[in-house]
Design a protein around this motif. Structure first.
Motif, PDB file in Angstrom:
ATOM      1  N   ARG A  13       0.865  -1.190   0.000  1.00  0.00           N
ATOM      2  CA  ARG A  13       0.000   0.000   0.000  1.00  0.00           C
ATOM      3  C   ARG A  13       0.896   1.232   0.000  1.00  0.00           C
ATOM      4  O   ARG A  13       1.818   1.357   0.814  1.00  0.00           O
ATOM      5  N   ALA A  14       0.632   2.153  -0.920  1.00  0.00           N
ATOM      6  CA  ALA A  14       1.467   3.354  -1.068  1.00  0.00           C
ATOM      7  C   ALA A  14       0.599   4.598  -1.024  1.00  0.00           C
ATOM      8  O   ALA A  14      -0.548   4.596  -1.494  1.00  0.00           O
ATOM      9  N   LEU A  15       1.140   5.651  -0.438  1.00  0.00           N
ATOM     10  CA  LEU A  15       0.483   6.958  -0.457  1.00  0.00           C
ATOM     11  C   LEU A  15       1.350   7.893  -1.288  1.00  0.00           C
ATOM     12  O   LEU A  15       2.539   8.073  -0.990  1.00  0.00           O
ATOM     13  N   ILE A  16       0.754   8.489  -2.319  1.00  0.00           N
ATOM     14  CA  ILE A  16       1.480   9.374  -3.225  1.00  0.00           C
ATOM     15  C   ILE A  16       0.859  10.770  -3.165  1.00  0.00           C
ATOM     16  O   ILE A  16      -0.344  10.933  -3.391  1.00  0.00           O
ATOM     17  N   SER A  17       1.693  11.771  -2.843  1.00  0.00           N
ATOM     18  CA  SER A  17       1.224  13.162  -2.813  1.00  0.00           C
ATOM     19  C   SER A  17       2.407  14.046  -3.207  1.00  0.00           C
ATOM     20  O   SER A  17       3.287  14.316  -2.394  1.00  0.00           O
ATOM     21  N   VAL A  18       2.434  14.468  -4.469  1.00  0.00           N
ATOM     22  CA  VAL A  18       3.615  15.167  -4.983  1.00  0.00           C
ATOM     23  C   VAL A  18       3.239  16.487  -5.654  1.00  0.00           C
ATOM     24  O   VAL A  18       2.202  16.596  -6.297  1.00  0.00           O
ATOM     25  N   SER A  19       4.103  17.463  -5.483  1.00  0.00           N
ATOM     26  CA  SER A  19       3.959  18.728  -6.211  1.00  0.00           C
ATOM     27  C   SER A  19       4.610  18.619  -7.578  1.00  0.00           C
ATOM     28  O   SER A  19       4.064  19.057  -8.587  1.00  0.00           O
ATOM     29  N   ASP A  20       5.816  18.054  -7.611  1.00  0.00           N
ATOM     30  CA  ASP A  20       6.532  17.839  -8.862  1.00  0.00           C
ATOM     31  C   ASP A  20       6.076  16.501  -9.445  1.00  0.00           C
ATOM     32  O   ASP A  20       6.379  15.441  -8.905  1.00  0.00           O
ATOM     33  N   LYS A  21       5.366  16.563 -10.560  1.00  0.00           N
ATOM     34  CA  LYS A  21       4.783  15.347 -11.122  1.00  0.00           C
ATOM     35  C   LYS A  21       5.629  14.746 -12.234  1.00  0.00           C
ATOM     36  O   LYS A  21       5.154  13.906 -12.999  1.00  0.00           O
ATOM     37  N   THR A  22       6.878  15.166 -12.312  1.00  0.00           N
ATOM     38  CA  THR A  22       7.796  14.592 -13.293  1.00  0.00           C
ATOM     39  C   THR A  22       7.916  13.085 -13.089  1.00  0.00           C
ATOM     40  O   THR A  22       8.198  12.615 -11.987  1.00  0.00           O
ATOM     41  N   GLY A  23       7.663  12.308 -14.141  1.00  0.00           N
ATOM     42  CA  GLY A  23       7.812  10.851 -14.075  1.00  0.00           C
ATOM     43  C   GLY A  23       6.777  10.139 -13.239  1.00  0.00           C
ATOM     44  O   GLY A  23       6.869   8.916 -13.041  1.00  0.00           O
ATOM     45  N   LEU A  24       5.764  10.875 -12.757  1.00  0.00           N
ATOM     46  CA  LEU A  24       4.807  10.285 -11.816  1.00  0.00           C
ATOM     47  C   LEU A  24       4.004   9.153 -12.438  1.00  0.00           C
ATOM     48  O   LEU A  24       3.841   8.086 -11.823  1.00  0.00           O
ATOM     49  N   ILE A  25       3.482   9.368 -13.641  1.00  0.00           N
ATOM     50  CA  ILE A  25       2.569   8.392 -14.238  1.00  0.00           C
ATOM     51  C   ILE A  25       3.285   7.062 -14.485  1.00  0.00           C
ATOM     52  O   ILE A  25       2.776   5.989 -14.122  1.00  0.00           O
ATOM     53  N   GLU A  26       4.462   7.113 -15.057  1.00  0.00           N
ATOM     54  CA  GLU A  26       5.207   5.887 -15.344  1.00  0.00           C
ATOM     55  C   GLU A  26       5.548   5.159 -14.043  1.00  0.00           C
ATOM     56  O   GLU A  26       5.464   3.926 -13.950  1.00  0.00           O
ATOM     57  N   PHE A  27       5.945   5.922 -13.045  1.00  0.00           N
ATOM     58  CA  PHE A  27       6.295   5.348 -11.751  1.00  0.00           C
ATOM     59  C   PHE A  27       5.080   4.667 -11.111  1.00  0.00           C
ATOM     60  O   PHE A  27       5.151   3.524 -10.650  1.00  0.00           O
ATOM     61  N   ALA A  28       3.953   5.375 -11.097  1.00  0.00           N
ATOM     62  CA  ALA A  28       2.745   4.823 -10.473  1.00  0.00           C
ATOM     63  C   ALA A  28       2.252   3.596 -11.233  1.00  0.00           C
ATOM     64  O   ALA A  28       1.742   2.644 -10.616  1.00  0.00           O
ATOM     65  N   ARG A  29       2.391   3.605 -12.550  1.00  0.00           N
ATOM     66  CA  ARG A  29       1.991   2.427 -13.333  1.00  0.00           C
ATOM     67  C   ARG A  29       2.813   1.204 -12.920  1.00  0.00           C
ATOM     68  O   ARG A  29       2.291   0.089 -12.824  1.00  0.00           O
ATOM     69  N   SER A  30       4.111   1.424 -12.682  1.00  0.00           N
ATOM     70  CA  SER A  30       4.966   0.318 -12.268  1.00  0.00           C
ATOM     71  C   SER A  30       4.541  -0.212 -10.903  1.00  0.00           C
ATOM     72  O   SER A  30       4.539  -1.429 -10.671  1.00  0.00           O
ATOM     73  N   LEU A  31       4.142   0.673  -9.997  1.00  0.00           N
ATOM     74  CA  LEU A  31       3.662   0.231  -8.695  1.00  0.00           C
ATOM     75  C   LEU A  31       2.353  -0.530  -8.825  1.00  0.00           C
ATOM     76  O   LEU A  31       2.173  -1.605  -8.227  1.00  0.00           O
ATOM     77  N   SER A  32       1.436   0.023  -9.607  1.00  0.00           N
ATOM     78  CA  SER A  32       0.125  -0.596  -9.768  1.00  0.00           C
ATOM     79  C   SER A  32       0.249  -1.979 -10.405  1.00  0.00           C
ATOM     80  O   SER A  32      -0.470  -2.919 -10.030  1.00  0.00           O
ATOM     81  N   ALA A  33       1.163  -2.134 -11.348  1.00  0.00           N
ATOM     82  CA  ALA A  33       1.356  -3.419 -12.024  1.00  0.00           C
ATOM     83  C   ALA A  33       1.836  -4.491 -11.057  1.00  0.00           C
ATOM     84  O   ALA A  33       1.686  -5.694 -11.317  1.00  0.00           O
ATOM     85  N   ARG A  34       2.423  -4.073  -9.947  1.00  0.00           N
ATOM     86  CA  ARG A  34       2.878  -5.011  -8.920  1.00  0.00           C
ATOM     87  C   ARG A  34       1.767  -5.330  -7.918  1.00  0.00           C
ATOM     88  O   ARG A  34       2.007  -6.017  -6.914  1.00  0.00           O
ATOM     89  N   GLY A  35       0.564  -4.795  -8.146  1.00  0.00           N
ATOM     90  CA  GLY A  35      -0.548  -5.040  -7.244  1.00  0.00           C
ATOM     91  C   GLY A  35      -0.545  -4.142  -6.023  1.00  0.00           C
ATOM     92  O   GLY A  35      -1.231  -4.428  -5.041  1.00  0.00           O
ATOM     93  N   ILE A  36       0.213  -3.050  -6.059  1.00  0.00           N
ATOM     94  CA  ILE A  36       0.289  -2.133  -4.928  1.00  0.00           C
ATOM     95  C   ILE A  36      -0.888  -1.168  -4.969  1.00  0.00           C
ATOM     96  O   ILE A  36      -1.130  -0.512  -5.994  1.00  0.00           O
TER      97      ILE A  36
END
Length: 533
Positions: A13-36
């Motif tokens: 389980r991860a909590l994501i709250s960022v002002s700088d959204k550089t690379g965010l989507i790709e990173f979050a996709r990688s987490l989600s693909a792991r079932g997080i």
């Protein structure tokens, strides 16, 4: 009851709250693909949903909506309990179950852009609104509980986390979590330092009870001033062109001494407005061994070089204008460590490309020599803080104190020499003629010794250049501080100097002025000194 998990910890389980959204989507996709499972807030949640990712709003976890323009959203037991609970403590686990608190294994937060907001010159209210509260609180909680929780505060660490998960079956090791916790605490410390420093300036508090400085690692260094000293280079983010912001076009990495000397060279040459023509400064061991103006950059370099050709070998060269090919060709005739300029043309870059050990830096501009700023120096058990030496004097600030009035040419040269003396280690004596240094005496315990060293260097160069006499004859002299006795003036006269610029203010000013009158020198007082230690 363990305070630290020593085994790899799974990320569920991860909590994501960022002002700088550089690379965010790709990173979050990688987490989600792991079932997080991903929890998120505000703009981060919106960006993730728009990218097609499943996100749980933190408001749904806490049972409270974001309120007060987003000021209150994560400050809740459902968040901080999930971050702080010790997973091997039965009382903590029972409290989580009783209150419906789910564990948060990964926190990804980067803070409101306070430093950037201040750098843009935003209003006081805008700066206040960019002070993050919930972010630092969550970061500190996750970092404290790094035995079980992984915290990421920099975009540059996204790939490192993914690599860690790949290597450990979607788990993180204690060593990784410890490293990220240290990074996290350093980030919040730097953030608080920026806020407290800005607020001190905003309220005019020149000496706050506590003073903090922070920097971001720019590069590791092989060693410090000497091979047995460890060292690294950190940047503060100050919007000031210089070695910290420069682009390096070629050459091996800068050393500790290179960085120190290059900064000294560029700060000196920036004193000379490029609108008034080219200027060049050559630095060795943080002291100028030659400074000059010229009709072209090439002429300025040659004149600076002719002040002390021996010391210039292996030195640092700074220009206040674009480095051109012809000047680069001349510089390339001797070994030079670093050349720094606002820019360099393609011809200059081609010339230096053949010099693999020479570093070429361009900055895109010059630092403002009149800008305010702070500097600090460590002493045993503490550090000293002072404002940047941005003092300047002009013709109207000078007070002629001798019977002989200086000529216009002498006044021009005195102001030039005075500007250079500001950047010479005390005790500083600078001889100058026609907007070029002809002798520099630096860092001596006696001002008379500095006077004699500058004279001797001029005599050595006269012999090397085949001149009939040293250029100190007929020169002007700048002294960074007052002459305490007449012997300094007498030594200058023996060197052939004709005019002197100095702060004044000695108990024996009358004696010094009388000596200047007796020896036929013109002398002016600035009322300002430039000690440099």
């Amino acid at each position: 009851m363990s305070q630290t998990g020593t085994h790899p910890v799974a990320i569920r389980r991860a909590l994501i709250s960022v002002s700088d959204k550089t690379g965010l989507i790709e990173f979050a996709r990688s987490l989600s693909a792991r079932g997080i499972e991903i929890l998120s807030t505000g703009g981060s949640a919106k960006a993730l949903r728009e990218a097609g990712l499943t996100v749980v709003d933190v408001a749904d976890v806490t049972g409270f909506p974001e309120m007060m323009d987003g000021r209150v959203k994560t400050l809740h037991p459902a968040v901080h309990g999930g971050l702080l609970a010790l997973r091997d403590n039965q009382e903590h686990l029972a409290a989580m179950e009783a209150h419906g608190i789910g564990p948060i294994d990964l926190l990804v937060v980067n803070l409101y852009p306070f430093e950037e907001t201040v750098a843009k010159g935003a209003s006081h209210d805008d700066c206040i609104e960019n002070i993050d509260i919930g972010g630092p609180a969550m970061i500190r909680a996750a970092a404290k509980n790094h035995g079980f929780v992984t915290v990421i505060v920099d975009v540059q660490d996204y790939d490192a986390l993914l690599a860690e998960l790949n290597a450990n079956d979607d788990r993180t090791t204690l060593a990784f979590r410890q490293r990220q916790a240290q990074i996290a605490y350093a980030r919040t410390a730097a953030y608080d330092a920026a806020v407290s420093g800005w607020l001190a300036g905003a309220i005019g508090e020149g000496a706050p009870r506590r003073r903090a400085f922070a920097g971001t690692l720019a590069q590791g260094l092989r060693y410090g001033e000497n091979p047995h000293q460890a060292a690294a280079f950190y940047v503060t983010g100050e919007d000031r062109p210089g070695v910290a912001t420069a682009r390096q076009w070629q050459g091996k990495g800068l050393s500790y001494n290179n960085i120190n000397d290059t900064d000294a060279a560029f700060e000196l040459v920036a004193e000379f407005d490029p609108a008034d023509g080219p200027a060049c400064a050559i630095i060795k061991h943080a002291n100028p061994c030659g400074v000059a103006r010229g009709a072209t950059a090439l002429e300025a370099y040659r004149r600076a070089f002719d002040c002390d050709r021996t010391s210039a070998f292996g030195g640092i060269i700074a220009l206040n204008q674009v480095l051109d090919g012809a000047t680069a060709e001349e510089i390339a005739k001797i070994f030079t460590e670093v050349v720094i300029a606002p820019d360099a043309d393609e011809d200059a870059k081609r010339v230096f490309a053949a010099k693999k050990n020479l570093r070429l830096l361009t900055t895109g501009g010059l630092p403002d020599p009149k800008a305010a700023g702070l500097g600090f120096r460590q002493v045993a058990g503490g550090f000293l803080v002072q404002g940047r030496d941005n003092g300047h004097v002009g013709i109207g600030d000078l007070k002629v104190v001798t019977a002989r009035q200086p000529s216009e040419a002498e006044l021009r040269d005195m102001l030039f020499a005075w500007t250079v003396a500001k950047h010479v280690k005390s005790n500083a004596i600078v001889y100058a003629r026609d907007l070029a240094t002809v002798g520099v005496g630096a860092g001596q315990m006696s001002r008379v010794d500095s006077t004699r060293i500058g004279r001797r260097k001029s005599e050595d160069m006269a012999e090397a250049l085949g001149l009939a006499q040293p250029l100190t004859i007929g020169a002007v002299v700048a002294s960074d501080a007052f002459f305490p006795f007449a012997d300094g003036i007498e030594a200058l006269a023996e060197a052939g100097a004709k005019a002197v610029i100095q702060p004044g203010g000695s108990m024996r000013d009358d004696e010094v002025i009388a000596a200047a009158d007796r020896l036929g020198l013109a002398m002016v007082f600035t009322g300002q000194r430039h000690f440099r230690h």
